[in-house]
Design a protein around this motif. Sequence first.
Motif, short mmCIF file in Angstrom:
data_model
loop_
_atom_site.label_atom_id
_atom_site.label_comp_id
_atom_site.label_asym_id
_atom_site.label_seq_id
_atom_site.Cartn_x
_atom_site.Cartn_y
_atom_site.Cartn_z
N ARG A 192 0.83 -1.19 0.00
CA ARG A 192 0.00 0.00 0.00
C ARG A 192 0.87 1.25 0.00
O ARG A 192 2.00 1.23 0.50
N GLN A 193 0.33 2.29 -0.57
CA GLN A 193 1.06 3.56 -0.64
C GLN A 193 1.15 4.16 0.76
O GLN A 193 0.23 4.03 1.55
N ARG A 194 2.26 4.76 1.04
CA ARG A 194 2.41 5.40 2.35
C ARG A 194 2.88 6.84 2.19
O ARG A 194 3.39 7.22 1.14
N LYS A 195 2.71 7.60 3.26
CA LYS A 195 3.11 9.01 3.23
C LYS A 195 4.62 9.12 3.40
O LYS A 195 5.25 8.24 3.96
N SER A 196 5.15 10.24 2.95
CA SER A 196 6.58 10.51 3.14
C SER A 196 6.87 10.69 4.63
O SER A 196 5.96 10.95 5.42
N TRP A 197 8.13 10.59 5.01
CA TRP A 197 8.50 10.82 6.41
C TRP A 197 8.17 12.25 6.83
O TRP A 197 7.76 12.51 7.95
N GLU A 198 8.34 13.19 5.89
CA GLU A 198 8.09 14.60 6.24
C GLU A 198 6.61 14.84 6.51
O GLU A 198 6.24 15.50 7.48
N GLU A 199 5.75 14.28 5.66
CA GLU A 199 4.30 14.43 5.87
C GLU A 199 3.90 13.70 7.16
O GLU A 199 3.10 14.20 7.95
N THR A 200 4.47 12.52 7.37
CA THR A 200 4.17 11.75 8.58
C THR A 200 4.55 12.56 9.83
O THR A 200 3.78 12.66 10.79
N ALA A 201 5.73 13.15 9.81
CA ALA A 201 6.21 13.93 10.96
C ALA A 201 5.33 15.15 11.19
O ALA A 201 5.06 15.53 12.34
N ALA B 220 10.67 15.71 15.92
CA ALA B 220 12.04 15.55 15.44
C ALA B 220 12.19 14.11 14.95
O ALA B 220 11.88 13.18 15.69
N VAL B 221 12.62 13.95 13.71
CA VAL B 221 12.89 12.61 13.18
C VAL B 221 14.39 12.38 13.28
O VAL B 221 15.19 13.12 12.70
N LEU B 222 14.78 11.38 14.05
CA LEU B 222 16.19 11.14 14.32
C LEU B 222 16.81 10.24 13.24
O LEU B 222 16.11 9.69 12.40
N THR B 223 18.12 10.13 13.28
CA THR B 223 18.84 9.38 12.25
C THR B 223 18.44 7.90 12.22
O THR B 223 18.55 7.24 11.20
N ASP B 224 17.94 7.39 13.34
CA ASP B 224 17.49 5.98 13.35
C ASP B 224 15.98 5.87 13.10
O ASP B 224 15.39 4.81 13.35
N ASP B 225 15.37 6.96 12.61
CA ASP B 225 13.93 7.01 12.31
C ASP B 225 13.04 6.93 13.55
O ASP B 225 11.83 6.73 13.41
N SER B 226 13.59 7.05 14.73
CA SER B 226 12.73 7.23 15.89
C SER B 226 12.33 8.71 15.94
O SER B 226 12.95 9.53 15.27
N VAL B 227 11.29 9.01 16.71
CA VAL B 227 10.82 10.39 16.74
C VAL B 227 10.74 10.91 18.18
O VAL B 227 10.54 10.15 19.12
N LEU C 79 13.11 18.76 21.34
CA LEU C 79 14.55 18.56 21.15
C LEU C 79 15.32 18.44 22.47
O LEU C 79 16.54 18.28 22.45
N ARG C 80 14.59 18.50 23.56
CA ARG C 80 15.20 18.45 24.89
C ARG C 80 16.27 17.36 25.02
O ARG C 80 17.38 17.61 25.47
N LYS D 130 17.56 14.16 11.91
CA LYS D 130 17.59 14.29 10.45
C LYS D 130 16.88 15.56 10.00
O LYS D 130 17.35 16.30 9.15
N PHE D 131 15.68 15.77 10.55
CA PHE D 131 14.95 17.00 10.26
C PHE D 131 13.89 17.20 11.33
O PHE D 131 13.55 16.28 12.07
#
Length: 141
Positions: A4-13, A36-43, A76-77, A85-86
Amino acid sequence: MKARQRKSWEETALILAETIADCRSQDPYLQVGACAVLTDDSVCLGYNGPPPKVEIDWSDRERRGARIIHAEVNALRAVKPGQCKFLAVTHLPCRHCMTFIASKGIRRIVFRQIYERDTLAFELAQEFGIQLVQIPGGQPA
Ligand SMILES: [Zn+2]
């Protein structure tokens, strides 16, 4: 069967930022959320609000300003420099948050809307090499 199609990480965030703002912000005037989306994709999520166990008189819009921790700071604490990542935010960060975001080595911010057109915030982003990307739309407020 196709995946199934999924949203981009940016839209998800951005959706996560909107959700945490809607669910958790007590501010009757403006609900701000950050993800905040971290380098390991945790938020890491944050929303605007007073320090823990502090009660605020919400009726005074001016006074409340000095007593609120911004969503970006809360998100960001615990994030270490270079770990993010962003950052996705419901509203363009203010000048103070922009400096804090730069201190975390973040180079890309996606946001939905501009609350106050703070030209210094734009100026600082450019100076610090932070890319600002407005992605409008999404869920109704
Ligand atoms: Zn701020």
